[in-house]
Motif scaffolding. Structure first.
Motif, PDB file in Angstrom:
ATOM      1  N   PHE A  46       0.836  -1.187   0.000  1.00  0.00           N
ATOM      2  CA  PHE A  46       0.000   0.000   0.000  1.00  0.00           C
ATOM      3  C   PHE A  46       0.878   1.246   0.000  1.00  0.00           C
ATOM      4  CE2 PHE A  46      -2.768  -3.010   2.516  1.00  0.00           C
ATOM      5  CZ  PHE A  46      -3.610  -3.310   1.463  1.00  0.00           C
ATOM      6  N   SER A  47       0.504   2.218  -0.792  1.00  0.00           N
ATOM      7  CA  SER A  47       1.294   3.448  -0.887  1.00  0.00           C
ATOM      8  C   SER A  47       1.067   4.327   0.339  1.00  0.00           C
ATOM      9  CB  SER A  47       0.907   4.227  -2.148  1.00  0.00           C
ATOM     10  OG  SER A  47      -0.410   4.747  -2.005  1.00  0.00           O
ATOM     11  N   ASP A  48       1.978   5.293   0.511  1.00  0.00           N
ATOM     12  CA  ASP A  48       1.821   6.254   1.607  1.00  0.00           C
ATOM     13  C   ASP A  48       0.529   7.044   1.446  1.00  0.00           C
ATOM     14  OD1 ASP A  48       4.211   5.468   2.733  1.00  0.00           O
ATOM     15  OD2 ASP A  48       5.368   7.121   1.865  1.00  0.00           O
ATOM     16  N   THR A  49       0.221   7.420   0.213  1.00  0.00           N
ATOM     17  CA  THR A  49      -1.006   8.179  -0.052  1.00  0.00           C
ATOM     18  C   THR A  49      -2.234   7.375   0.359  1.00  0.00           C
ATOM     19  OG1 THR A  49       0.078   9.273  -1.922  1.00  0.00           O
ATOM     20  CG2 THR A  49      -2.336   9.373  -1.832  1.00  0.00           C
ATOM     21  N   PHE A  50      -2.276   6.098  -0.012  1.00  0.00           N
ATOM     22  CA  PHE A  50      -3.393   5.244   0.360  1.00  0.00           C
ATOM     23  C   PHE A  50      -3.520   5.146   1.875  1.00  0.00           C
ATOM     24  CE2 PHE A  50      -4.945   1.007   1.559  1.00  0.00           C
ATOM     25  CZ  PHE A  50      -6.210   1.059   1.002  1.00  0.00           C
ATOM     26  N   MET A  51      -2.398   4.979   2.557  1.00  0.00           N
ATOM     27  CA  MET A  51      -2.439   4.840   4.023  1.00  0.00           C
ATOM     28  C   MET A  51      -2.926   6.131   4.680  1.00  0.00           C
ATOM     29  SD  MET A  51      -1.770   1.700   4.528  1.00  0.00           S
ATOM     30  CE  MET A  51      -1.546   1.597   6.290  1.00  0.00           C
ATOM     31  N   TRP A  52      -2.533   7.289   4.155  1.00  0.00           N
ATOM     32  CA  TRP A  52      -3.014   8.567   4.703  1.00  0.00           C
ATOM     33  C   TRP A  52      -4.507   8.749   4.443  1.00  0.00           C
ATOM     34  CZ3 TRP A  52      -1.106  11.328   8.372  1.00  0.00           C
ATOM     35  CH2 TRP A  52       0.254  11.343   8.599  1.00  0.00           C
ATOM     36  N   ILE A  53      -4.944   8.387   3.246  1.00  0.00           N
ATOM     37  CA  ILE A  53      -6.378   8.485   2.935  1.00  0.00           C
ATOM     38  C   ILE A  53      -7.168   7.559   3.862  1.00  0.00           C
ATOM     39  CG2 ILE A  53      -8.137   7.929   1.203  1.00  0.00           C
ATOM     40  CD1 ILE A  53      -6.109   8.971  -0.903  1.00  0.00           C
ATOM     41  N   MET A  54      -6.682   6.342   4.042  1.00  0.00           N
ATOM     42  CA  MET A  54      -7.372   5.397   4.918  1.00  0.00           C
ATOM     43  C   MET A  54      -7.325   5.856   6.377  1.00  0.00           C
ATOM     44  SD  MET A  54      -8.943   3.287   3.116  1.00  0.00           S
ATOM     45  CE  MET A  54      -9.516   2.240   4.419  1.00  0.00           C
ATOM     46  N   ALA A  55      -6.265   6.546   6.766  1.00  0.00           N
ATOM     47  CA  ALA A  55      -6.218   7.107   8.128  1.00  0.00           C
ATOM     48  C   ALA A  55      -7.332   8.135   8.297  1.00  0.00           C
ATOM     49  CB  ALA A  55      -4.852   7.736   8.403  1.00  0.00           C
ATOM     50  N   GLY A  56      -7.519   8.980   7.282  1.00  0.00           N
ATOM     51  CA  GLY A  56      -8.592   9.983   7.336  1.00  0.00           C
ATOM     52  C   GLY A  56      -9.968   9.354   7.347  1.00  0.00           C
ATOM     53  N   VAL A  57     -10.166   8.343   6.503  1.00  0.00           N
ATOM     54  CA  VAL A  57     -11.459   7.647   6.457  1.00  0.00           C
ATOM     55  C   VAL A  57     -11.716   6.940   7.784  1.00  0.00           C
ATOM     56  CG1 VAL A  57     -12.712   5.739   5.353  1.00  0.00           C
ATOM     57  CG2 VAL A  57     -11.469   7.395   3.949  1.00  0.00           C
ATOM     58  N   THR A  58     -10.694   6.296   8.320  1.00  0.00           N
ATOM     59  CA  THR A  58     -10.826   5.609   9.608  1.00  0.00           C
ATOM     60  C   THR A  58     -11.205   6.589  10.705  1.00  0.00           C
ATOM     61  OG1 THR A  58      -9.209   3.937   8.946  1.00  0.00           O
ATOM     62  CG2 THR A  58      -9.596   4.196  11.312  1.00  0.00           C
ATOM     63  N   LEU A  59     -10.542   7.729  10.746  1.00  0.00           N
ATOM     64  CA  LEU A  59     -10.862   8.739  11.757  1.00  0.00           C
ATOM     65  C   LEU A  59     -12.283   9.259  11.576  1.00  0.00           C
ATOM     66  CD1 LEU A  59      -9.895  10.472  14.133  1.00  0.00           C
ATOM     67  CD2 LEU A  59      -9.075  12.142  12.452  1.00  0.00           C
ATOM     68  N   ALA A  60     -12.691   9.490  10.338  1.00  0.00           N
ATOM     69  CA  ALA A  60     -14.044   9.992  10.069  1.00  0.00           C
ATOM     70  C   ALA A  60     -15.105   8.982  10.511  1.00  0.00           C
ATOM     71  CB  ALA A  60     -14.204  10.323   8.586  1.00  0.00           C
ATOM     72  N   VAL A  61     -14.903   7.717  10.209  1.00  0.00           N
ATOM     73  CA  VAL A  61     -15.866   6.677  10.605  1.00  0.00           C
ATOM     74  C   VAL A  61     -15.869   6.520  12.119  1.00  0.00           C
ATOM     75  CG1 VAL A  61     -16.370   4.199  10.476  1.00  0.00           C
ATOM     76  CG2 VAL A  61     -15.812   5.465   8.402  1.00  0.00           C
ATOM     77  N   PHE A  62     -14.698   6.551  12.729  1.00  0.00           N
ATOM     78  CA  PHE A  62     -14.586   6.436  14.181  1.00  0.00           C
ATOM     79  C   PHE A  62     -15.351   7.562  14.879  1.00  0.00           C
ATOM     80  CE2 PHE A  62     -12.308   7.148  18.216  1.00  0.00           C
ATOM     81  CZ  PHE A  62     -12.371   5.866  18.755  1.00  0.00           C
ATOM     82  N   LEU A  63     -15.156   8.784  14.410  1.00  0.00           N
ATOM     83  CA  LEU A  63     -15.857   9.929  15.003  1.00  0.00           C
ATOM     84  C   LEU A  63     -17.354   9.902  14.705  1.00  0.00           C
ATOM     85  CD1 LEU A  63     -13.252  12.769  14.361  1.00  0.00           C
ATOM     86  CD2 LEU A  63     -13.768  11.623  16.535  1.00  0.00           C
ATOM     87  N   ALA A  64     -17.708   9.524  13.488  1.00  0.00           N
ATOM     88  CA  ALA A  64     -19.131   9.453  13.126  1.00  0.00           C
ATOM     89  C   ALA A  64     -19.860   8.445  13.992  1.00  0.00           C
ATOM     90  CB  ALA A  64     -19.281   9.092  11.651  1.00  0.00           C
ATOM     91  N   ASP A  65     -19.187   7.354  14.317  1.00  0.00           N
ATOM     92  CA  ASP A  65     -19.817   6.330  15.146  1.00  0.00           C
ATOM     93  C   ASP A  65     -20.150   6.864  16.540  1.00  0.00           C
ATOM     94  OD1 ASP A  65     -20.705   3.683  15.818  1.00  0.00           O
ATOM     95  OD2 ASP A  65     -18.833   3.428  16.916  1.00  0.00           O
TER      96      ASP A  65
END
Length: 165
Positions: A46-65
């Motif tokens: 996985f690229s660095d860009t993918f991991m950063w995007i997934m970090a943002g998505v993970t944080l967004a889902v975590f907070l939304a929950d």
């Protein structure tokens, strides 16, 4: 070592899937951890860009929950008593089954509104349904993220030739 990391990534992801439903387990962070385990194995590059995007998505889902369910309850006229009642009902309901968890959440929100907020039956039912809707939305987002992570792990692992198996 690489095979061990891949296996650990999938085990972590399975725990994350369970954690998407059971509130005691941090499903979303575990799903993100499984991406890192896959990346460290060398078979899922996985690229660095993918991991950063997934970090943002993970944080967004975590907070939304955490923030969506109370917002939905409030929007439907519920009080903090409904939120706390649903949490207590969900915890007590986990003893019985996933269905008990859902029923406990609904009943807890309803009773919280009736007993502590002194609401009418209709308003209490409306708040309980808001709690249920918020739970479904949060759980749905968490499951969606976990299944996407599973897709990414499997597809990249497949593309690299099964990691040497």
């Amino acid at each position: 070592m690489d095979i061990f990391l891949i296996i650990l990534a999938f085990v972590t992801l399975l725990i994350a899937l369970v954690g998407s439903i059971v509130p005691a387990l941090p499903g979303v962070p575990l799903a993100y951890l499984s991406l890192w385990l896959g990346r460290w194995s060398g078979y899922t590059p996985f690229s660095d860009t993918f991991m950063w995007i997934m970090a943002g998505v993970t944080l967004a889902v975590f907070l939304a929950d955490y923030f969506l369910p109370p917002l939905i309850v409030k929007k439907l006229g519920g009080s903090k008593a409904a939120t706390w009642g649903s949490i207590l009902g969900m915890i007590l309901g986990m003893i019985f089954t996933p269905i008990g968890m859902l029923l406990g959440m609904l009943l807890g929100a309803f009773l919280g509104e009736i007993m502590y907020a002194k609401r009418s039956g209709y308003m209490a039912l409306k708040a309980a349904m808001g709690t249920f809707l918020g739970f479904l939305l949060g759980t749905g987002l968490k499951l969606l993220l976990c299944f996407y992570v599973l897709y990414e792990l499997v597809s990249t692992w497949w593309a690299t030739g099964f990691g040497g198996f």
